[in-house]
Write a protein that holds these residues in place. Structure first.
Motif, PDB file in Angstrom:
ATOM      1  N   VAL A 129       0.852  -1.196   0.000  1.00 26.12           N
ATOM      2  CA  VAL A 129       0.000   0.000   0.000  1.00 26.12           C
ATOM      3  C   VAL A 129       0.887   1.246   0.000  1.00 26.12           C
ATOM      4  O   VAL A 129       1.799   1.369   0.824  1.00 26.12           O
ATOM      5  CB  VAL A 129      -0.923   0.004   1.250  1.00 26.12           C
ATOM      6  CG1 VAL A 129      -1.682   1.318   1.372  1.00 26.12           C
ATOM      7  CG2 VAL A 129      -1.897  -1.167   1.185  1.00 26.12           C
ATOM      8  N   GLU A 147     -10.082  -1.070   6.706  1.00 26.62           N
ATOM      9  CA  GLU A 147      -9.250   0.144   6.856  1.00 26.62           C
ATOM     10  C   GLU A 147      -8.052   0.097   5.913  1.00 26.62           C
ATOM     11  O   GLU A 147      -7.654   1.110   5.340  1.00 26.62           O
ATOM     12  CB  GLU A 147      -8.748   0.294   8.306  1.00 26.62           C
ATOM     13  CG  GLU A 147      -9.826   0.578   9.336  1.00 26.62           C
ATOM     14  CD  GLU A 147     -10.725  -0.629   9.597  1.00 26.62           C
ATOM     15  OE1 GLU A 147     -10.233  -1.780   9.533  1.00 26.62           O
ATOM     16  OE2 GLU A 147     -11.925  -0.420   9.850  1.00 26.62           O
ATOM     17  N   LEU A 148      -7.488  -1.103   5.766  1.00 20.51           N
ATOM     18  CA  LEU A 148      -6.313  -1.214   4.887  1.00 20.51           C
ATOM     19  C   LEU A 148      -6.728  -1.040   3.417  1.00 20.51           C
ATOM     20  O   LEU A 148      -6.010  -0.404   2.625  1.00 20.51           O
ATOM     21  CB  LEU A 148      -5.622  -2.561   5.110  1.00 20.51           C
ATOM     22  CG  LEU A 148      -4.208  -2.694   4.545  1.00 20.51           C
ATOM     23  CD1 LEU A 148      -3.302  -1.540   4.974  1.00 20.51           C
ATOM     24  CD2 LEU A 148      -3.593  -4.028   4.968  1.00 20.51           C
ATOM     25  N   ASP A 199      -9.137   0.779   2.472  1.00 21.53           N
ATOM     26  CA  ASP A 199      -9.351   2.220   2.406  1.00 21.53           C
ATOM     27  C   ASP A 199      -8.026   2.960   2.190  1.00 21.53           C
ATOM     28  O   ASP A 199      -7.915   3.843   1.330  1.00 21.53           O
ATOM     29  CB  ASP A 199      -9.981   2.639   3.746  1.00 21.53           C
ATOM     30  CG  ASP A 199     -10.726   3.929   3.638  1.00 21.53           C
ATOM     31  OD1 ASP A 199     -11.343   4.160   2.584  1.00 21.53           O
ATOM     32  OD2 ASP A 199     -10.669   4.717   4.607  1.00 21.53           O
ATOM     33  N   ARG A 200      -7.007   2.562   2.938  1.00 21.89           N
ATOM     34  CA  ARG A 200      -5.681   3.200   2.775  1.00 21.89           C
ATOM     35  C   ARG A 200      -5.141   2.991   1.376  1.00 21.89           C
ATOM     36  O   ARG A 200      -4.526   3.879   0.785  1.00 21.89           O
ATOM     37  CB  ARG A 200      -4.686   2.609   3.787  1.00 21.89           C
ATOM     38  CG  ARG A 200      -4.672   3.359   5.113  1.00 21.89           C
ATOM     39  CD  ARG A 200      -3.814   2.650   6.138  1.00 21.89           C
ATOM     40  NE  ARG A 200      -2.450   2.351   5.671  1.00 21.89           N
ATOM     41  CZ  ARG A 200      -1.627   1.503   6.260  1.00 21.89           C
ATOM     42  NH1 ARG A 200      -2.013   0.860   7.353  1.00 21.89           N
ATOM     43  NH2 ARG A 200      -0.408   1.303   5.796  1.00 21.89           N
ATOM     44  N   ALA A 249      -4.233   5.877  -1.214  1.00 22.86           N
ATOM     45  CA  ALA A 249      -2.874   5.962  -1.794  1.00 22.86           C
ATOM     46  C   ALA A 249      -2.966   6.052  -3.314  1.00 22.86           C
ATOM     47  O   ALA A 249      -2.245   6.836  -3.957  1.00 22.86           O
ATOM     48  CB  ALA A 249      -2.059   4.746  -1.380  1.00 22.86           C
ATOM     49  N   ASN A 252      -1.180  -0.898  -5.924  1.00 24.55           N
ATOM     50  CA  ASN A 252      -1.375  -1.374  -4.557  1.00 24.55           C
ATOM     51  C   ASN A 252      -1.974  -2.769  -4.603  1.00 24.55           C
ATOM     52  O   ASN A 252      -2.743  -3.078  -5.525  1.00 24.55           O
ATOM     53  CB  ASN A 252      -2.339  -0.454  -3.805  1.00 24.55           C
ATOM     54  CG  ASN A 252      -1.890   0.998  -3.875  1.00 24.55           C
ATOM     55  OD1 ASN A 252      -1.103   1.446  -3.062  1.00 24.55           O
ATOM     56  ND2 ASN A 252      -2.366   1.730  -4.880  1.00 24.55           N
TER      57      ASN A 252
END
Ligand code: NAD
Length: 485
Positions: free
Chosen positions: A8, A41-42, A44-45, A49, A204
């Motif tokens: 990510v 959440e990951l 989402d990150r 990104a 990602n």
């Protein structure tokens, strides 16, 4: 135990020990790595990104963007054996196939789409106006934006690069979700792309399953501008629903129930050779594989005998043995599905010409998920094993008398991905190939692909086309500029 990590914003994410699941080698049933399942959440990150990286990458001149892809191809070529080994460990497929098809095609994908984008022109019209004067209309193509790339396990790196290469070359940024069964090569590709100079955040990787996991979170994420998906028709329907919420474009390459039609004037040796590949390649786990073989009655016995002989000659064994031709199914779960169809076929009165069970191979391999290459006669188009996608090393052989009958039988399906026609009559070959309601129709060959030609399916087999100019269309949005001259 080795961890397969999420990637990510240009960095690998430390795995969360409590969010791991097993990566199983289906040849032996052995766990060879742990995979870090990305939390919402990951995911989402990863989308954030990709969005941050988008403006600069979209503005990067085309020659620089495609140079990154070409460097990535060169770096991948240097690590060719490592990628092949990773693909073998995840899928159990023979190493010869991983080299000759999967990794080789990944290189072609990167290089071909670099060429396609580097040489793409603009659509333009010089419009004569009533009463004199002209207008110049042209369409500039802008990246679609942040693209979610969701791919299956059967040809993991091949199908991933088929989408990632044009997406990046067109100036998009991507969040990819490889299959939970085959996460390794998408993760290795992150290293290669970073070393090739792709900016952080443009590529990602999030790992996990479908609905309720990384796949579902990604396809429904409001920060995603388009979804390109290869997988089952059932999952495609779910992805389409979630994309509909924000009217996002989707490109779907879905399941198949592909037919072959063999006429009595076919070159039978070449036909049996082609059918052996089209039924059993990758243990029948290619969306394009043939599961229905319609054979003109006068050559039915010859074709059946030839195919049985060839099926029995296939060699199941260690994927690392260079003489192995046929690997396992991807998992025990998938094998249960295939064996269920073996049972349904028996109940429907099929005659099993060969196979129909689980082989005994000895040693570790007996803990894998193997199934025998299988051929049936005695079924018709009403039987579930002839109507539903099995995705295993199996086909039903069904006789026909006339060309019209063959066309009707082949088109009698909810799917429409591929077909192959076997005949030495040139006119008939063209005529029947065109009559197939499919995305790709072969004559006297199978799986021959030019990556510049449109690829996709109709009906339950998909929506839209990718490949060559079709990929440019999906991965960009045109703005028509109209100038009064
Ligand atoms: P699958 O649909 O189960 O999974 C494909 C991918 O989608 C995986 O990454 C999975 O995690 C994800 N996924 C599943 N459900 C999802 C959901 N609700 N939301 C978001 N993501 C989701 O397919 P599979 O079993 O991995 O692959 C086999 C299928 O793929 C077969 O049907 C085959 O025909 C098809 N396929 C089609 C093509 C083609 O080009 N048409 C190519 C290869 C495979």
């Amino acid at each position: 135990m080795m961890w397969i990590r999420n990637f990510v914003g240009g960095e690998f994410v430390d795995p969360d020990e409590n969010a791991g699941f097993d990566d199983v080698n289906p040849a032996t049933g052995q766990v060879h790595a742990r995979i870090h399942e990305a939390s919402p959440e990951l995911v989402d990150r990863a989308v954030i990104a990709a969005r941050r990286a988008l403006p600069a990458w979209a503005r990067t001149p085309v020659p620089e963007r495609v140079a990154v892809l070409r460097r990535a191809a060169d770096l991948l070529a240097e690590r060719f054996d490592e990628f092949a080994a990773a693909e073998v460990a995840d899928t159990g497929k023979p190493v010869t196939q991983a080299r000759e098809l999967d990794v080789a095609r990944a290189l072609s994908n990167l290089r071909t789409f670099a060429d396609v984008v580097a040489t793409a022109g603009l659509e333009s019209f010089l419009t004569d106006l009533p009463g004199g004067g002209q207008a110049l209309n042209y369409a500039v193509r802008k990246p679609l934006g942040v693209v979610a790339v969701i791919v299956p396990w059967n040809l993991p790196l091949l199908l991933l690069t088929w989408k990632v290469a044009p997406a990046l070359a067109c100036g998009n940024t991507v969040v990819v979700k490889p299959s939970e069964e085959t996460p390794a090569t998408a993760t290795l590709l992150a290293e290669v792309l970073a070393e090739a100079g792709l900016p952080s955040g443009a590529y990602n990787v999030v790992h996990g399953f479908g609905a309720g996991s990384a796949g579902g979170h990604l396809s429904g994420h409001p920060g995603v501008d388009g979804v390109t998906f290869t997988g089952s028709s059932e999952a495609g329907i779910h992805v389409m629903r979630s994309a509909a919420a924000r009217v996002r474009p989707v490109s779907f390459e879905l399941g198949g129930k592909n037919a072959a039609i063999v006429f009595d004037d076919a070159d039978l040796a070449a036909t049996v050779d082609g059918l052996t590949r089209s039924v059993f390649a990758n243990t029948g786990q290619v969306c394009l594989c043939t599961e229905r073989v319609y054979v003109q009655r006068s050559v039915f016995a010859d074709v059946a005998d030839g195919l049985v002989e060839r099926a029995r000659a296939l060699r199941m064994g260690s994927p690392l043995d260079e003489t192995t031709t046929t690997g396992p199914l991807i998992s025990r779960t998938h094998r249960d599905k295939v064996l269920h169809y073996f049972e349904l076929a028996r109940r429907a009165g099929a005659e099993v010409l060969t196979g129909g069970g689980v082989p005994t191979l000895g040693g570790d391999l007996d803990s894998g998920s193997w199934a025998e290459p299988t051929l049936w006669t005695g079924l018709t188009n009403v039987d579930a094993p002839v109507r539903e996608e099995i995705f295993g090393p199996v086909a039903a052989l069904i006789p026909f008398d006339t060309e019209d009958e063959a066309v009707a039988l082949a088109n009698d399906t909810d799917y429409g991905l591929a077909a192959s026609v076997w005949t030495t009559d040139l006119r008939r070959g063209h005529r029947v190939a065109q009559a197939m309601n499919v995305g790709i129709s072969w004559v006297n060959t199978w799986f021959l692909r030019d990556l510049r030609s449109p690829f996709g399916g109709v009906g339950l087999s998909g929506l839209g086309r990718e490949g060559g100019a079709s990929s440019l269309h999906f991965y960009t949005e045109p703005t028509n500029v109209c100038v009064r001259l």
